[in-house]
Design an enzyme around this catalytic site. Structure first.
Site, PDB file in Angstrom:
ATOM      1  N   GLU A  38      -5.702  -8.442   1.218  1.00 33.04           N
ATOM      2  CA  GLU A  38      -6.235  -8.078   2.331  1.00 33.04           C
ATOM      3  C   GLU A  38      -7.664  -7.925   2.078  1.00 33.04           C
ATOM      4  OE1 GLU A  38      -4.785  -4.882   4.319  1.00 33.04           O
ATOM      5  OE2 GLU A  38      -2.556  -5.300   4.050  1.00 33.04           O
ATOM      6  N   GLU A  42       0.810  -1.167  -0.184  1.00 32.93           N
ATOM      7  CA  GLU A  42       0.009   0.027   0.069  1.00 32.93           C
ATOM      8  C   GLU A  42       0.832   1.393   0.015  1.00 32.93           C
ATOM      9  OE1 GLU A  42      -2.889  -0.236   3.191  1.00 32.93           O
ATOM     10  OE2 GLU A  42      -4.175  -1.837   2.067  1.00 32.93           O
TER      11      GLU A  42
HETATM   12  C1  FCB Z   1      -4.434  -2.250   5.671  1.00 30.03           C
HETATM   13  C2  FCB Z   1      -3.039  -2.469   6.059  1.00 30.03           C
HETATM   14  C3  FCB Z   1      -3.090  -3.466   7.196  1.00 30.03           C
HETATM   15  C4  FCB Z   1      -4.195  -3.373   8.177  1.00 30.03           C
HETATM   16  C5  FCB Z   1      -5.743  -3.174   7.260  1.00 30.03           C
HETATM   17  C6  FCB Z   1      -6.623  -3.056   8.213  1.00 30.03           C
HETATM   18  O1  FCB Z   1      -4.371  -0.586   4.880  1.00 30.03           O
HETATM   19  O2  FCB Z   1      -2.128  -2.852   5.054  1.00 30.03           O
HETATM   20  O3  FCB Z   1      -2.027  -3.310   7.780  1.00 30.03           O
HETATM   21  O4  FCB Z   1      -4.095  -1.987   8.917  1.00 30.03           O
HETATM   22  O5  FCB Z   1      -5.560  -1.984   6.557  1.00 30.03           O
END
Ligand code: FCB
Length: 446
Positions: free
Chosen positions: A352, A165
């Site tokens: 994620e 990210e």
């Molecule tokens: C993302 C992050 C991860 C976590 C999630 C909720 O942006 O990469 O570390 O904090 O959000």
């Protein structure tokens, strides 16, 4: 029954600073997150990652949980300050010991390590000496660190993600200042975004050269569905700019070798300085893209016309998580189809996806989290629909394997499918964990 393709890979994730703890052990250097957390009032409840989930010591138990879940891959990150405590120069061999044990333990358990090389924990020395990611030199320091790590794990780690990210760490760390290193300067933020991409591009051939025929290289980007709050031209323009800033600013250089012209022209003198050849470096072909998705944002234009202060409104009738993030499952489908049709990404992994809810332990020691099950289920159905559309999606990883340090919100937000009782460090698989185990076993959901 939504049946997933035969070789679909299921996983779960954590990242170094959020779970490891052991911040002062075995020669680890200070990171910008240690420093940031040490400033009173910066993090909710003044929480820090000093102990976190103590994954550093409890990883064998955590691997057992992974085995119980039946996951195929584990997403984690390697902390640069453990390996090269001052960012450049002297390597700390003891820094490798933990990752050696972890990676060997995973391999023995038949779980594939997916290693992210940078999840926001820059060695503080580079912040002090170079200004961190403001400096081009940090991108070259990253490349050196990647060389050291990838030589070490040759033959054991085949799947590499360079950065996690970059949009979040560039802008939340350098424009909003709510993440480390806490800088509030839009010009610096845009400059760092370029250095992150450059660092990524420099790392790609190193990972290939130090790897073998099974080595695969990617990067993880975050995606939010961005819609205008109203159909007014101002709100539409705000939504287009934000989509440009958070998504196209990273996708276009990576997959098209150029920054988006509309964003560049709006930036004017905020645009980062680049050097000839940078975009060729950034656009080196990848094996896959890691994509993160959580929510949608309904944006309103900035009343002052600034490129930094957009607003947002709540979507009427929608469910919101503890992060105050709208539950909007269709967005994950829209994202995947876009990556496929507009960017022709060779392969995608969901790195994620997940939700924070206020979980509690019942008297009989169970954690029932029906809202998380519902969230995951609805998103997986959309992921399934995207595969049916032809998106080359190879795997899905839930955020997170366990509750952990949620950056500026500390331990107040629980994203895990495993509950962590922080005072005792006891792990309890939540109902969503058992549910996920069944999804993996069936390779699908009914
Ligand atoms: C993302 C992050 C991860 C976590 C999630 C909720 O942006 O990469 O570390 O904090 O959000």
């Amino acid at each position: 029954m939504a049946q997933f393709p035969e070789h679909f890979r299921w996983g779960a994730g954590t990242y170094s600073y959020q779970v490891e703890g052991a911040a002062n052990e075995d020669g680890r250097g200070e990171s910008i997150w240690d420093r940031f957390c040490s400033i009173p009032g910066t993090i909710l409840n003044n929480d820090t990652g000093l102990v976190a989930c103590d994954h550093y010591h409890r990883y064998p138990e955590d691997i057992r949980i992974m085995q119980e879940l039946g996951i195929h891959l584990y997403n984690f990150s390697i902390a640069w300050p453990r390996i090269v405590p001052t960012g450049r120069g002297k390597v700390n061999p003891r820094g490798f010991d933990f990752y050696d044990r972890l990676v060997d333990g995973l391999l023995e358990a038949g779980i594939e390590p997916y290693a992210t090389l940078y999840h926001w924990d820059l060695p503080q020395a580079l912040q002090d000496e170079l200004g961190g990611w403001q400096s081009r030199e940090t991108a070259y320091a990253f490349a050196e660190y990647v060389d050291i790590v990838s030589r070490h794990f040759k033959g054991r780690i085949h799947n590499w993600l360079t950065l996690n990210e970059p949009a979040v760490t560039a802008f939340e760390g350098h424009e909003d200042g709510i993440h480390a290193p806490g800088i509030k300067d839009a010009r610096i933020a845009w400059q760092t975004s370029h250095h992150f991409l450059l660092a990524h591009g420099l790392a790609v051939p190193i990972l290939r050269a130090n790897g073998d025929e099974q080595t695969r290289v990617g990067i993880t980007l975050n995606f939010t569905q961005i819609d205008p709050a109203t159909q007014s031209p101002e709100d539409q323009a705000a939504a287009r700019f934000l989509d440009g800033k958070l998504h196209r600013w990273f996708l276009d250089p990576l997959f098209r070798g150029e920054y988006p012209a509309d964003v560049l022209s709006q930036l004017g003198e905020l645009a980062p300085k680049t050097e000839p050849g940078d975009l060729e470096i950034i656009a080196r072909p990848l094996d896959f893209l890691g994509a993160n998705y959580y929510t949608r944002s309904l944006v309103t234009h900035s009343p002052t016309g600034s490129l930094s202060d957009f607003g947002s409104v709540r979507a009427e009738g929608s469910e919101y998580t503890e992060m105050d993030w709208e539950v909007h499952p269709r967005g994950i489908y829209t994202m995947l189809v876009r990556l496929h049709r507009e960017y022709h990404v060779p392969q995608v992994y969901i790195v994620e996806n997940g939700a924070a809810f206020a979980d509690t332990v019942s008297e009989d020691g169970r954690v029932d989290d029906p809202r998380r099950i519902h969230y995951l289920r609805e998103h997986l159905l959309q992921v399934h629909a995207a595969i049916a559309e032809g998106v080359p999606l190879a795997g899905y990883s839930v955020w997170s394997l366990m509750d952990n340090f949620e950056w500026s919100l500390g331990y107040s937000k629980r994203f895990g499918i495993t509950y962590i009782d922080y005072p005792t460090q006891k792990r309890i698989l939540k109902a969503s964990g058992y549910w996920y185990r069944d999804v993996i076993a069936a390779n699908g959901l009914s």
